[in-house]
Design a protein around this motif. Structure first.
Motif, short mmCIF file in Angstrom:
data_model
loop_
_atom_site.label_atom_id
_atom_site.label_comp_id
_atom_site.label_asym_id
_atom_site.label_seq_id
_atom_site.Cartn_x
_atom_site.Cartn_y
_atom_site.Cartn_z
N VAL A 75 0.86 -1.18 0.00
CA VAL A 75 0.00 0.00 0.00
C VAL A 75 0.89 1.23 0.00
O VAL A 75 1.83 1.32 0.80
N THR A 86 -5.43 8.85 -1.60
CA THR A 86 -5.56 7.75 -2.56
C THR A 86 -4.47 6.72 -2.27
O THR A 86 -3.38 7.06 -1.80
N LEU A 87 -4.78 5.48 -2.55
CA LEU A 87 -3.86 4.38 -2.30
C LEU A 87 -3.53 3.67 -3.59
O LEU A 87 -4.43 3.32 -4.36
N THR A 88 -2.27 3.46 -3.83
CA THR A 88 -1.82 2.59 -4.90
C THR A 88 -1.50 1.27 -4.21
O THR A 88 -0.66 1.23 -3.31
N THR A 89 -2.17 0.21 -4.63
CA THR A 89 -2.02 -1.07 -3.95
C THR A 89 -1.54 -2.15 -4.91
O THR A 89 -1.69 -2.03 -6.12
N ASP A 90 -1.01 -3.20 -4.34
CA ASP A 90 -0.62 -4.37 -5.11
C ASP A 90 -1.00 -5.59 -4.29
O ASP A 90 -0.67 -5.69 -3.11
N THR A 119 -11.86 2.82 -6.80
CA THR A 119 -12.24 3.75 -7.88
C THR A 119 -12.16 3.03 -9.22
O THR A 119 -11.67 1.90 -9.32
N ASP A 121 -10.26 3.54 -11.71
CA ASP A 121 -8.91 3.31 -12.23
C ASP A 121 -8.15 2.23 -11.44
O ASP A 121 -6.97 2.01 -11.68
N SER A 123 -7.46 2.22 -8.17
CA SER A 123 -6.86 2.68 -6.92
C SER A 123 -7.97 2.82 -5.87
O SER A 123 -9.15 2.68 -6.17
N TRP A 124 -7.58 3.10 -4.67
CA TRP A 124 -8.53 3.28 -3.58
C TRP A 124 -8.49 4.75 -3.18
O TRP A 124 -7.44 5.38 -3.14
#
Length: 155
Positions: A75, A86-90, A119, A121, A123-124
């Protein structure tokens, strides 16, 4: 040969010693008061309420942390101009429930609870904005019966 009268040496009296002691202890007390004031104004509180009780759960916490790490989630938070996080997650599954508690590092602002939604796209995004400043986000992600917890800093 005539002797010239020599200047009388000043005597070291009890008044001199008292002045030295008062000045020395005055410096020590002043520095201690300044340090105590700085320390109490920069740390907002307690890490745990009862350290002995907390120590009884330590191994359990380590086991949960290992299980959490084994999930392989990552995260990375960022703040948008409108204050939303916003969160970029994997590795986080689509149906996950993502929440966080935002804590101000010095405890000057109250904790903020954040809920994140997925969202379009991928992301969260948080459903509410976070006030400007430095924050520590403590994430809690629940998905497929698994629990992931992690902590990230948001500058």
């Amino acid at each position: 040969m005539s002797k010239t009268p020599s200047a009388a040496k000043p005597r070291f009296t009890g008044k001199h010693m008292t002045a030295i002691l008062v000045a020395g202890f005055g410096v020590v007390v002043s520095v201690n008061l300044a340090m105590a004031t700085l320390a109490s104004s920069s740390f907002g509180g307690v890490v745990v309420e009862n350290s002995y009780v907390a120590s009884q759960s330590f191994n359990e916490w380590l086991d949960k942390a290992e299980a959490s790490d084994a999930l392989g989630y990552s995260v990375e938070p960022t703040r948008r101009a409108d204050g939303l996080v916003t969160l970029t997650t994997d590795g986080v599954p689509v149906g996950a429930q993502v929440t966080a508690i935002a804590r101000h590092p010095l405890g000057h602002l109250p904790d903020e609870a954040l809920v994140f939604v997925l969202t379009s796209d991928g992301s969260w995004a948080s459903t509410s904005p976070l006030p400007a400043g430095r924050w520590t986000l403590r994430f809690d992600i629940a998905a497929n019966g698994n629990q992931w917890r992690g902590e990230r800093h948001l500058p």
